[in-house]
Design an enzyme around this catalytic site. Structure first.
Site, short mmCIF file in Angstrom:
data_model
loop_
_atom_site.label_atom_id
_atom_site.label_comp_id
_atom_site.label_asym_id
_atom_site.label_seq_id
_atom_site.Cartn_x
_atom_site.Cartn_y
_atom_site.Cartn_z
N ASP A 40 50.94 29.34 44.29
CA ASP A 40 51.40 29.28 45.67
C ASP A 40 50.72 28.15 46.42
OD1 ASP A 40 48.86 30.23 46.64
OD2 ASP A 40 49.48 32.26 46.09
N LYS A 70 54.45 30.24 49.75
CA LYS A 70 54.90 31.13 50.81
C LYS A 70 54.11 30.87 52.08
CE LYS A 70 54.00 34.81 48.38
NZ LYS A 70 53.91 36.22 47.95
#
Length: 459
Positions: free
Chosen positions: A248, A270
């Site tokens: 991520d 995210k």
């Protein structure tokens, strides 16, 4: 990266050293070990050069620098004690597109010589880019002590087995799993060191006959809060053994640079309130790749079990019967507070710590009454967008308006920035900070001015 590390094949290729002193002798020794066809040009030579010349190992050309000697060369080294001569050698080599090393003058050179750990055929080279040779030497000495002397024998024996491994194991994944077993087999290494041919053959046959584990697996790895030095040793081992890394946006570039070069990389970054890749799709990526027999590393910033949704991802794998394991990481609360000079607990100010998510599901509500209690430290993850609400609620439930607060942006990284004030300013302070950031609330924040040891910006 200022220099590309490469290993040159110099065997039976013409090379030139200009200089006949001790430094030139050390460089000549390296080139001779590499099998170069060596010419040495100098006004005078120390005795060792004469010994080598008499043994037919190199050619001596006595006299001033003769640039025509470069015409057939692949590589040159300027190692005189005269900067002017060294520069002439460098310029002449440059005009012929020949790589040239200039001793103690990296800016005048087109290549530099690293510190070398020789476990032939395994070679390890360490370089500081010419900026700190002493540091490179110290690192070489440390690596010398870590790498067993018989490692070269193991590497040489592995070379003898490559054709057999390629024939027996059809896929790259199978071959890699075999080699991983091979290189960590202490019995084989010891047998090679002892020249015990019978034991070597027996261990080798056992390695080839043992079935390889074709099942895929997922390893959940915490990457820590940003500083690559805070990645655990076990985490480093896992990302260097992975077939595929799913990561991520909180995983720093420095950590991604440590991932095995041949591993596939899947970015599923995210942000609070917005998912580049939906969580369910991430779960399915992990499941799908593991079912292909791959070793999957799910790499998450901080610790995967602290607001990292690691539990949700593992539930999917558990339901499908996929083997998994977890490597904890340093969570952002711990890393960011430490790098900001803010102890999360202190005998005089805080007897407990609460890690709180500021990003709630729709309709969710925190236990504000308990959060507003005295003698504790609050750390809010993903709380920037809710900073004004956090300020309002804590004051409404009785927290003192002058409670110290700090917001840590890009914690533990070279871009770390800390803004601090009091609770009544929290909403305003949040406007000065960008994600990723952490909010710390508590009397311990008041110790920052005294305990701050890591600062790249003046707050």
């Amino acid at each position: 990266m200022d220099h590309l590390p490469i290993f040159c094949q110099l065997r039976d290729r013409d090379c030139l050293i200009v200089g006949g002193g001790d430094v030139a002798e050390r460089k000549a020794r390296l080139l001779l070990e590499a099998g170069a066809r060596l010419t040495v040009n100098a006004l005078t030579f120390i005795p060792q050069f004469t010994v080598w010349a008499n043994e037919g190992m190199l050619t001596l050309v006595e006299g001033p620098f003769d640039e025509t000697l470069l015409d057939s060369c692949w590589l040159a080294i300027a190692a005189t004690d005269d900067d002017t001569v060294n520069q002439r050698v460098s310029d002449a080599a440059e005009s012929r597109r020949i790589f040239c090393n200039v001793v103690d003058a990296p800016k005048a050179a087109s290549f530099i010589m690293p510190s070398i750990i020789d476990r032939s055929p395994l070679m390890v080279a360490v370089s500081s880019g010419g900026t700190s040779p002493v540091l490179a030497r110290l690192l070489r000495e440390k690596l010398e002590s870590l790498l067993p002397q018989h490692l070269g024998q193991v590497a040489r024996y592995a070379g003898q087995l490559r054709a057999r491994v390629k024939k027996q194991f059809a896929t790259m994944g199978e071959r890699r799993r075999f080699w991983e077993k091979f290189f960590v087999n202490d019995r084989l290494a010891q047998s090679l060191a002892n020249a015990d041919e019978k034991a070597v053959n027996a261990t080798t046959e056992r390695l080839f006959s043992e079935p390889l584990d074709h099942r895929g697996e997922v390893v959940l790895v915490g990457a820590g809060p940003g500083d690559a030095g805070l990645l655990t040793l076990k985490g480093l081992q896992q990302i260097q053994q992975a077939d595929i890394v799913v990561y991520d946006r909180l995983v720093s570039d420095d950590i991604m640079n440590l991932v095995r070069r041949d591993a596939d990389r899947v970015f599923v970054g995210k942000r609070a309130g917005y998912h580049c890749v939906p969580q369910e799709e991430i779960n399915q990526i992990l499941l799908r790749e593991a079912q292909k027999g791959k070793r999957v590393v799910r790499l998450k910033g901080g610790d995967p079990f602290i607001f990292g949704r690691g539990g949700e991802e593992l539930e999917t794998l558990c339901h499908a019967g996929i083997p998994f394991s977890v490597v904890p990481g340093i969570t952002a609360a711990s890393g960011c507070s430490a790098y900001s000079g803010i102890p999360l607990t202190h005998r005089d100010y805080a007897q407990s710590v609460r890690l709180v998510t500021g990003h709630l599901k729709t309709g969710g509500e925190l236990d504000w009454e308990n959060l507003a209690a005295e003698k504790q430290t609050l750390v809010f993850y993903m709380g920037l967008n809710q900073a004004a609400t956090i300020q309002e609620k804590l004051i409404a439930f009785g927290m003192q308006a002058d409670m110290p607060v700090a917001l840590v942006e890009n914690g533990t990284s070279v871009k770390q920035r800390v803004v601090h004030g009091v609770l009544t300013q929290l909403g305003e302070l949040a406007q000065q900070v960008e994600s990723p950031a952490l909010i710390i609330v508590g009397r311990v924040v008041g110790l920052r001015d005294k305990l701050n040891w890591f600062s790249n910006y003046y707050d």
